[in-house]
Design an enzyme around this catalytic site. Sequence first.
Site, PDB file in Angstrom:
ATOM      1  N   ALA A   1       0.854  -1.203   0.000  1.00 47.86           N
ATOM      2  CA  ALA A   1       0.000   0.000   0.000  1.00 47.86           C
ATOM      3  C   ALA A   1       0.881   1.241   0.000  1.00 47.86           C
ATOM      4  O   ALA A   1       0.729   2.138   0.827  1.00 47.86           O
ATOM      5  CB  ALA A   1      -0.939  -0.010   1.200  1.00 47.86           C
TER       6      ALA A   1
ATOM      7  N   ALA B   1       3.248  -4.527  -5.921  1.00 44.30           N
ATOM      8  CA  ALA B   1       3.762  -3.141  -5.868  1.00 44.30           C
ATOM      9  C   ALA B   1       4.503  -2.959  -4.549  1.00 44.30           C
ATOM     10  O   ALA B   1       4.050  -2.235  -3.661  1.00 44.30           O
ATOM     11  CB  ALA B   1       2.615  -2.152  -5.998  1.00 44.30           C
TER      12      ALA B   1
ATOM     13  N   ALA C   1      11.025  11.034  -9.993  1.00 46.79           N
ATOM     14  CA  ALA C   1      11.523  11.570 -11.256  1.00 46.79           C
ATOM     15  C   ALA C   1      12.196  12.928 -11.062  1.00 46.79           C
ATOM     16  O   ALA C   1      13.287  13.174 -11.594  1.00 46.79           O
ATOM     17  CB  ALA C   1      10.355  11.696 -12.233  1.00 46.79           C
TER      18      ALA C   1
ATOM     19  N   HIS D   1      -8.065  35.647  -4.338  1.00 48.68           N
ATOM     20  CA  HIS D   1      -9.312  35.066  -3.840  1.00 48.68           C
ATOM     21  C   HIS D   1     -10.268  34.845  -4.998  1.00 48.68           C
ATOM     22  O   HIS D   1     -10.364  35.705  -5.862  1.00 48.68           O
ATOM     23  CB  HIS D   1      -9.953  36.014  -2.824  1.00 48.68           C
TER      24      HIS D   1
END
Length: 483
Positions: free
Chosen positions: A193, A285, A336, A460
């Site tokens: 995970a 993974a 990366a 804003h």
Amino acid sequence: MTMPEKYDVVVIGAGPAGYVAAIRCAQLGLKTVCVDEWINHKGDSSLGGTCLNVGCIPSKALLESSHLYHQANAEFKQHGISVSSLDVDVGIMQARKNQVVHDLTQGIQALFKANKVAFIHGRAKITSTDSIEISSRETRKKTGELKARHIIIASGSSPVRLQQAPLKNGYIVDSAGALELTDVPERIGIIGAGAIGLELGSVWSRFGSQVVLLEAMQDFLPTADKKLANLAKRSLKKQSLDIRLSARLVKAEVKNKKVQVVYEDTSNPKAAGEQKETFDKLIIAVGRKPNSDRIFGEELGIERDERCFILVNERCQTSVPHIYAIGDVVRGPMLAHKGSEEGIMVAEHIAGNHAEVNYDLIPSVIYTHPEIAWAGKTEEECKAAGIKINTGSFPFIASGRARAMGETEGLVKIITDAETDRVLGVHIFSAQASELVAQAVLMMEMQATAEDIALTMFAHPTLSEAMHEAALSVHGRAVHIKN
Ligand code: FAD
Ligand code: NAD
């Protein structure tokens, strides 16, 4: 016999570390060649390494498609927009992703041409401290030889494999396989995970797959700030990602076109014991390992650590000073942007210029929804280092823009040094946190204090106003929440 061609710099690998290094070297007037062996699913040479071909870019393309699907399915109604029937054509989605990848990899080819970086498709091996042999990836036969004054190793990393769950085409896949699914599986298991598990789990769960993540560690996202990690875990669970911590994989095998998984709940061995699950696909993974074993022989004296990362100093020089190593093949987070910045630093160093990478300020982002992003220190790291801190935070439920967007989940948390007021860490869980975190890195690079941010004007209505309010709240001066 043809003489080997001579270069100022030979770069091995055209991932985000190598291709950026090569371009910067050429921009600095160095005669540069980049060698890469990547072949895409069509059998063509493809630049960009893991990141462009099977990593950052294709995963973000699928995340975008699946987020749009989720919005149409679950959120359009609130805007009064009705969709009479909703479906996903996975083939079209994958074709779009492939096109995005193709266009970007072609883009690097164009950048090489524009910057006069030579490119050779093939496998590189350093045979002496100034010679590189090129061979064909397919036939393994030697195809050429280069001489170099400087060598940059940027050979990247590959997925870690698990003995208990060997890859099985179409059933047990790594991250590259998980990016190529051709339909939406009913049940997906994911071992790990971490960043990949959460991102790819999000993609397929948004299309309706039941996703179960089996994570060996007891803590969820242990390198993130604890408060944020807890918020993210709760949110992802609500999105039906079934995250099971302390889950030790025992074995996985394919039977009757299903993947049978056995794991142990190590948090409660007495009560739980071995657990069984059946999935249509299993994604492995569990991290990546450096590609350092085929690039040079031991006799060159380039040292590696026990996990096979090439050992380098803060300038990314190996134990042979004119041979550098950057990106995933060396220490530090496998990201990366970290590799690219190392590429720039090394190019400048070779050209005789000063450059450095600030390893304390590498931003991390996990592209779930909301996104999880941070830079600098966590509260736990500050406490462990004995640094006295102040914190301020601002929830997006109190942001006008977040309300208008329907993106009220999450918060910004700012950590400052109690003595100097300098910002030490920023942790964000929100829509577009990946964009907001750039402000955090700038703040810290410029050594801003919470006071500096408080005195800065923000447009804003924007999500960025939450950064302003979080900085104000460090000193109990937030306007749109009770301090
Ligand atoms: P790589 O990108 O792995 O490139 C190395 C290159 O070297 C390859 O092209 C390979 O063909 C070549 N090579 C290796 N050996 C040789 C040789 N002997 N001769 C010639 N060529 C050779 N990172 C992020 O920052 N953000 C993200 O969102 C993100 N998402 C990801 C999603 C997934 C699914 C995965 C798998 C990774 C993701 N990453 C992400 C990590 C990121 O892809 C890597 O950190 C990054 O690609 C490392 O760059 P690199 O240049 O060091 O190596
Ligand atoms: P990771 O390190 O992020 O996560 C791997 C997870 O697998 C960890 O939580 C680990 O505890 C767990 N694990 C390891 N062995 C296990 C086992 N036997 N059983 C169960 N769980 C186990 O690695 P990843 O998700 O594979 O990603 C690889 C690399 O790619 C990472 O370094 C990451 O930084 C990079 N990446 C980055 C991004 C991003 O920046 N958004 C996205 C994807 C990948």
